[in-house]
Design a protein around this motif. Structure first.
Motif, PDB file in Angstrom:
ATOM      1  N   VAL A  78       0.840  -1.198   0.000  1.00 60.61           N
ATOM      2  CA  VAL A  78       0.000   0.000   0.000  1.00 60.61           C
ATOM      3  C   VAL A  78       0.878   1.251   0.000  1.00 60.61           C
ATOM      4  N   ALA A  79       1.940   1.247   0.784  1.00 58.34           N
ATOM      5  CA  ALA A  79       2.847   2.403   0.831  1.00 58.34           C
ATOM      6  C   ALA A  79       3.508   2.611  -0.532  1.00 58.34           C
ATOM      7  N   GLY A  80       3.949   1.536  -1.156  1.00 59.60           N
ATOM      8  CA  GLY A  80       4.537   1.636  -2.488  1.00 59.60           C
ATOM      9  C   GLY A  80       3.529   2.125  -3.508  1.00 59.60           C
ATOM     10  N   ALA A  81       2.293   1.662  -3.377  1.00 62.11           N
ATOM     11  CA  ALA A  81       1.235   2.083  -4.300  1.00 62.11           C
ATOM     12  C   ALA A  81       0.961   3.578  -4.176  1.00 62.11           C
ATOM     13  N   VAL A  82       0.883   4.057  -2.953  1.00 59.86           N
ATOM     14  CA  VAL A  82       0.628   5.487  -2.732  1.00 59.86           C
ATOM     15  C   VAL A  82       1.785   6.314  -3.279  1.00 59.86           C
ATOM     16  N   ALA A  83       3.010   5.887  -3.010  1.00 58.56           N
ATOM     17  CA  ALA A  83       4.182   6.616  -3.514  1.00 58.56           C
ATOM     18  C   ALA A  83       4.195   6.635  -5.045  1.00 58.56           C
ATOM     19  N   LEU A  84       3.918   5.495  -5.668  1.00 64.43           N
ATOM     20  CA  LEU A  84       3.906   5.418  -7.131  1.00 64.43           C
ATOM     21  C   LEU A  84       2.799   6.282  -7.719  1.00 64.43           C
ATOM     22  N   ALA A  85       1.611   6.220  -7.129  1.00 67.42           N
ATOM     23  CA  ALA A  85       0.489   7.016  -7.647  1.00 67.42           C
ATOM     24  C   ALA A  85       0.782   8.509  -7.511  1.00 67.42           C
ATOM     25  N   LEU A  86       1.322   8.921  -6.369  1.00 68.40           N
ATOM     26  CA  LEU A  86       1.641  10.337  -6.181  1.00 68.40           C
ATOM     27  C   LEU A  86       2.716  10.800  -7.168  1.00 68.40           C
ATOM     28  N   ALA A  87       3.735   9.969  -7.370  1.00 67.11           N
ATOM     29  CA  ALA A  87       4.795  10.315  -8.317  1.00 67.11           C
ATOM     30  C   ALA A  87       4.243  10.404  -9.740  1.00 67.11           C
ATOM     31  N   ALA A  88       3.384   9.474 -10.115  1.00 64.29           N
ATOM     32  CA  ALA A  88       2.823   9.467 -11.472  1.00 64.29           C
ATOM     33  C   ALA A  88       1.945  10.690 -11.717  1.00 64.29           C
ATOM     34  N   VAL A  89       1.068  10.998 -10.771  1.00 61.43           N
ATOM     35  CA  VAL A  89       0.179  12.152 -10.934  1.00 61.43           C
ATOM     36  C   VAL A  89       0.986  13.449 -10.938  1.00 61.43           C
ATOM     37  N   ALA A  90       1.952  13.569 -10.032  1.00 63.63           N
ATOM     38  CA  ALA A  90       2.781  14.777  -9.984  1.00 63.63           C
ATOM     39  C   ALA A  90       3.558  14.950 -11.287  1.00 63.63           C
ATOM     40  N   THR A  91       4.108  13.867 -11.801  1.00 59.77           N
ATOM     41  CA  THR A  91       4.873  13.956 -13.042  1.00 59.77           C
ATOM     42  C   THR A  91       3.979  14.311 -14.207  1.00 59.77           C
ATOM     43  N   LEU A  92       2.778  13.744 -14.263  1.00 58.31           N
ATOM     44  CA  LEU A  92       1.841  14.106 -15.336  1.00 58.31           C
ATOM     45  C   LEU A  92       1.517  15.595 -15.298  1.00 58.31           C
ATOM     46  N   VAL A  93       1.265  16.107 -14.100  1.00 60.55           N
ATOM     47  CA  VAL A  93       0.970  17.542 -13.958  1.00 60.55           C
ATOM     48  C   VAL A  93       2.158  18.368 -14.435  1.00 60.55           C
ATOM     49  N   LEU A  94       3.358  17.961 -14.059  1.00 58.00           N
ATOM     50  CA  LEU A  94       4.558  18.699 -14.474  1.00 58.00           C
ATOM     51  C   LEU A  94       4.770  18.635 -15.990  1.00 58.00           C
ATOM     52  N   LEU A  95       4.424  17.511 -16.605  1.00 61.71           N
ATOM     53  CA  LEU A  95       4.655  17.352 -18.044  1.00 61.71           C
ATOM     54  C   LEU A  95       3.650  18.108 -18.904  1.00 61.71           C
ATOM     55  N   VAL A  96       2.446  18.346 -18.383  1.00 62.48           N
ATOM     56  CA  VAL A  96       1.457  19.091 -19.171  1.00 62.48           C
ATOM     57  C   VAL A  96       1.472  20.578 -18.857  1.00 62.48           C
ATOM     58  N   ASN A  97       2.312  20.985 -17.936  1.00 60.85           N
ATOM     59  CA  ASN A  97       2.469  22.394 -17.595  1.00 60.85           C
ATOM     60  C   ASN A  97       2.934  23.170 -18.826  1.00 60.85           C
ATOM     61  N   PRO A  98       2.325  24.330 -19.115  1.00 60.37           N
ATOM     62  CA  PRO A  98       2.727  25.106 -20.291  1.00 60.37           C
ATOM     63  C   PRO A  98       4.207  25.490 -20.314  1.00 60.37           C
ATOM     64  N   THR A  99       4.799  25.681 -19.149  1.00 57.75           N
ATOM     65  CA  THR A  99       6.226  26.009 -19.105  1.00 57.75           C
ATOM     66  C   THR A  99       7.062  24.839 -19.620  1.00 57.75           C
ATOM     67  N   ALA A 100       6.695  23.637 -19.193  1.00 62.15           N
ATOM     68  CA  ALA A 100       7.427  22.442 -19.626  1.00 62.15           C
ATOM     69  C   ALA A 100       7.207  22.181 -21.108  1.00 62.15           C
ATOM     70  N   THR A 101       5.965  22.277 -21.565  1.00 60.34           N
ATOM     71  CA  THR A 101       5.707  22.017 -22.982  1.00 60.34           C
ATOM     72  C   THR A 101       6.398  23.052 -23.855  1.00 60.34           C
ATOM     73  N   GLY A 102       6.449  24.290 -23.388  1.00 62.85           N
ATOM     74  CA  GLY A 102       7.155  25.327 -24.140  1.00 62.85           C
ATOM     75  C   GLY A 102       8.648  25.080 -24.205  1.00 62.85           C
ATOM     76  N   ALA A 103       9.231  24.637 -23.078  1.00 62.35           N
ATOM     77  CA  ALA A 103      10.671  24.366 -23.051  1.00 62.35           C
ATOM     78  C   ALA A 103      11.037  23.209 -23.968  1.00 62.35           C
ATOM     79  N   LEU A 104      10.107  22.272 -24.113  1.00 59.86           N
ATOM     80  CA  LEU A 104      10.342  21.118 -24.988  1.00 59.86           C
ATOM     81  C   LEU A 104       9.961  21.404 -26.440  1.00 59.86           C
ATOM     82  N   GLY A 105       9.365  22.561 -26.675  1.00 61.19           N
ATOM     83  CA  GLY A 105       8.922  22.874 -28.033  1.00 61.19           C
ATOM     84  C   GLY A 105       7.690  22.092 -28.428  1.00 61.19           C
ATOM     85  N   ALA A 106       6.907  21.684 -27.443  1.00 62.31           N
ATOM     86  CA  ALA A 106       5.726  20.871 -27.726  1.00 62.31           C
ATOM     87  C   ALA A 106       4.432  21.639 -27.446  1.00 62.31           C
ATOM     88  N   GLY A 107       4.531  22.950 -27.346  1.00 60.33           N
ATOM     89  CA  GLY A 107       3.352  23.760 -27.065  1.00 60.33           C
ATOM     90  C   GLY A 107       2.486  23.937 -28.303  1.00 60.33           C
TER      91      GLY A 107
END
Length: 150
Positions: free
Chosen positions: A117-146
């Motif tokens: 359960v602890a591993g599941a919570v850590a993985l889910a939090l990391a996945a959701v946080a990373t998804l949010v960071l990857l769709v952020n306009p700043t990140a997409t702009g830096a990658l040229g994917a805006g």
């Protein structure tokens, strides 16, 4: 002309590196999280492989095959993390796919109970946080994917 006089060197502007694009902090965090996920997968693959080779699993062949498969799967987030770190446009897709694939894995771990359960919570939090960071306009702009202009 004598060979004693040095010839002036012309600067080669094509080979000279241009100013490096700044990497936003959110994109750095996404690269680190994705890389950590890849490292954990690689460690799990090695563990499965070692257990299959040295341990006494029910099916050594299945443990070895599982370990090799998990090691191969670890390449996707590791390559994506490197691409994000180097601001490669192509890396965003594999990084997003890695996070989407991590969510059902987290759910399965969560249903396993106990320490999982602890591993599941850590993985889910990391996945959701990373998804949010990857769709952020700043990140997409830096990658040229805006969004495309014009």
């Amino acid at each position: 002309m004598s060979s004693k006089h040095p010839t002036p060197q012309t600067p080669r502007t094509a080979a000279a590196p241009g100013p490096a694009r700044p990497r936003p902090a959110g994109l750095t965090a996404a690269a680190v999280l994705t890389g950590l996920e890849g490292l954990v997968l690689a460690a799990a693959g090695v563990l499965l492989l070692v257990m299959g080779l040295l341990g006494t699993p029910d099916s050594p062949r299945q443990a070895e095959t599982g370990g090799l498969t998990v090691l191969a799967l670890a390449l996707l987030p590791l390559l994506a993390a490197r691409g994000l770190w180097l601001l490669r446009r192509w890396s965003r897709g594999p990084a997003v796919i890695t996070q989407i694939m991590a969510l059902p894995v987290a759910w399965t771990l969560f249903n396993g109970g106990g320490l999982m359960v602890a591993g599941a919570v850590a993985l889910a939090l990391a996945a959701v946080a990373t998804l949010v960071l990857l769709v952020n306009p700043t990140a997409t702009g830096a990658l040229g994917a805006g969004p495309r202009e014009g």
